[in-house]
Design a protein around this motif. Structure first.
Motif, PDB file in Angstrom:
ATOM      1  N   GLN A 108       0.819  -1.224   0.000  1.00  0.00           N
ATOM      2  CA  GLN A 108       0.000   0.000   0.000  1.00  0.00           C
ATOM      3  C   GLN A 108       0.852   1.272   0.000  1.00  0.00           C
ATOM      4  O   GLN A 108       0.523   2.242  -0.688  1.00  0.00           O
ATOM      5  CB  GLN A 108      -0.921   0.019   1.226  1.00  0.00           C
ATOM      6  N   VAL A 109       1.926   1.277   0.784  1.00  0.00           N
ATOM      7  CA  VAL A 109       2.693   2.521   0.941  1.00  0.00           C
ATOM      8  C   VAL A 109       3.821   2.675  -0.071  1.00  0.00           C
ATOM      9  O   VAL A 109       4.432   3.737  -0.162  1.00  0.00           O
ATOM     10  CB  VAL A 109       3.276   2.665   2.373  1.00  0.00           C
ATOM     11  N   SER A 110       4.097   1.622  -0.839  1.00  0.00           N
ATOM     12  CA  SER A 110       5.277   1.640  -1.721  1.00  0.00           C
ATOM     13  C   SER A 110       5.260   2.831  -2.677  1.00  0.00           C
ATOM     14  O   SER A 110       6.284   3.504  -2.861  1.00  0.00           O
ATOM     15  CB  SER A 110       5.396   0.329  -2.500  1.00  0.00           C
ATOM     16  N   GLN A 111       4.098   3.112  -3.278  1.00  0.00           N
ATOM     17  CA  GLN A 111       4.023   4.235  -4.213  1.00  0.00           C
ATOM     18  C   GLN A 111       4.112   5.568  -3.485  1.00  0.00           C
ATOM     19  O   GLN A 111       4.775   6.503  -3.931  1.00  0.00           O
ATOM     20  CB  GLN A 111       2.725   4.163  -5.015  1.00  0.00           C
ATOM     21  N   GLU A 112       3.462   5.618  -2.332  1.00  0.00           N
ATOM     22  CA  GLU A 112       3.385   6.863  -1.572  1.00  0.00           C
ATOM     23  C   GLU A 112       4.755   7.324  -1.067  1.00  0.00           C
ATOM     24  O   GLU A 112       5.040   8.524  -1.042  1.00  0.00           O
ATOM     25  CB  GLU A 112       2.426   6.667  -0.385  1.00  0.00           C
ATOM     26  N   ILE A 113       5.604   6.377  -0.654  1.00  0.00           N
ATOM     27  CA  ILE A 113       6.867   6.791  -0.027  1.00  0.00           C
ATOM     28  C   ILE A 113       8.091   6.602  -0.920  1.00  0.00           C
ATOM     29  O   ILE A 113       9.190   6.978  -0.526  1.00  0.00           O
ATOM     30  CB  ILE A 113       7.086   6.079   1.329  1.00  0.00           C
ATOM     31  N   SER A 114       7.903   6.081  -2.134  1.00  0.00           N
ATOM     32  CA  SER A 114       9.077   5.817  -2.989  1.00  0.00           C
ATOM     33  C   SER A 114       9.778   7.113  -3.398  1.00  0.00           C
ATOM     34  O   SER A 114      11.013   7.152  -3.504  1.00  0.00           O
ATOM     35  CB  SER A 114       8.685   5.002  -4.221  1.00  0.00           C
ATOM     36  N   GLU A 115       9.020   8.201  -3.599  1.00  0.00           N
ATOM     37  CA  GLU A 115       9.647   9.476  -3.974  1.00  0.00           C
ATOM     38  C   GLU A 115      10.521   9.989  -2.822  1.00  0.00           C
ATOM     39  O   GLU A 115      11.640  10.453  -3.039  1.00  0.00           O
ATOM     40  CB  GLU A 115       8.587  10.518  -4.324  1.00  0.00           C
TER      41      GLU A 115
END
Length: 206
Positions: A26-33
């Motif tokens: 769930q968080v991979s996209q949100e925190i990758s930046e």
């Protein structure tokens, strides 16, 4: 009955894996930046001859120490050592004053360590589940005094730490309330940071 109890326990254990994997997905996209920005900040620091000072509170202090150790020893492949140091405010404070300290004195020790060791261009790596630890707030303020940037791994709302960060700092926040789940993601984030640095320095693995 014993078999039933065992299978119930196994289901309970498997649920931990499922919940952890779900959160990471769930968080991979949100925190990758944020992770990528942190890689660039850390890379700029170590390639210009500067160092990473690492600290955390509670169990997260062990994560901070582990990150410092992995900077030096490497993750999966051979590379030159990166200059990193884990800060330990407790032993410093007791050595300074030779006695057990009241909490309002002990929490200043971490900031004092940052001011003593930190220089312009260094990075302060901070690991905290709730982001509200006074000692870590002092450490970040001390880093700003030394013209250092901070990379902050937090959970929940990011707490007070999120509020005092500057434009050159990086916040990587895991939006989850359960400390155990947050720490599991923090572990993966640290691996991503080190792998990102290795990839930038050495290229993609064969």
């Amino acid at each position: 009955q014993g078999y039933h109890r065992a299978s119930m326990l196994e289901q309970h254990i498997q649920q931990h894996f499922i919940d952890s994997a779900d959160l990471q997905y769930q968080v991979s996209q949100e925190i990758s930046e944020g992770i990528a920005n942190a890689v660039y900040a850390l890379l700029a620091c170590v390639t210009s001859g500067n160092k990473v000072l690492c600290c955390g509170n509670g169990l997260s202090s062990a994560h901070a120490a582990q990150f410092a150790a992995m900077c030096v020893s490497g993750l999966d492949r051979e590379r030159p050592e990166l200059s990193a140091l884990a800060l330990d405010a407790g032993s410093l404070a007791h050595a300074q004053l030779g006695m057990s300290l009241p909490a309002d004195v002990a929490y200043l020790a971490l900031g004092r360590q940052v001011r003593a060791l930190g220089q312009s261009g260094d990075v302060l790596m901070v690991v905290s589940v709730d982001g509200n630890d006074q000692a870590l707030l002092h450490a970040v303020q001390a880093a700003h005094e030394r013209d250092m940037s901070a990379v902050v791994l937090s959970g929940r709302t990011g707490g007070l730490l999120a509020e005092i960060l500057s434009e050159t700092d990086v916040l990587i926040r895991v939006p989850h309330d359960r400390a155990t789940r947050v720490r599991e993601v923090h572990q993966l984030v640290m691996h991503c940071l080190l792998d990102g640095i290795d990839t930038q320095l050495l290229g993609e693995e064969e």
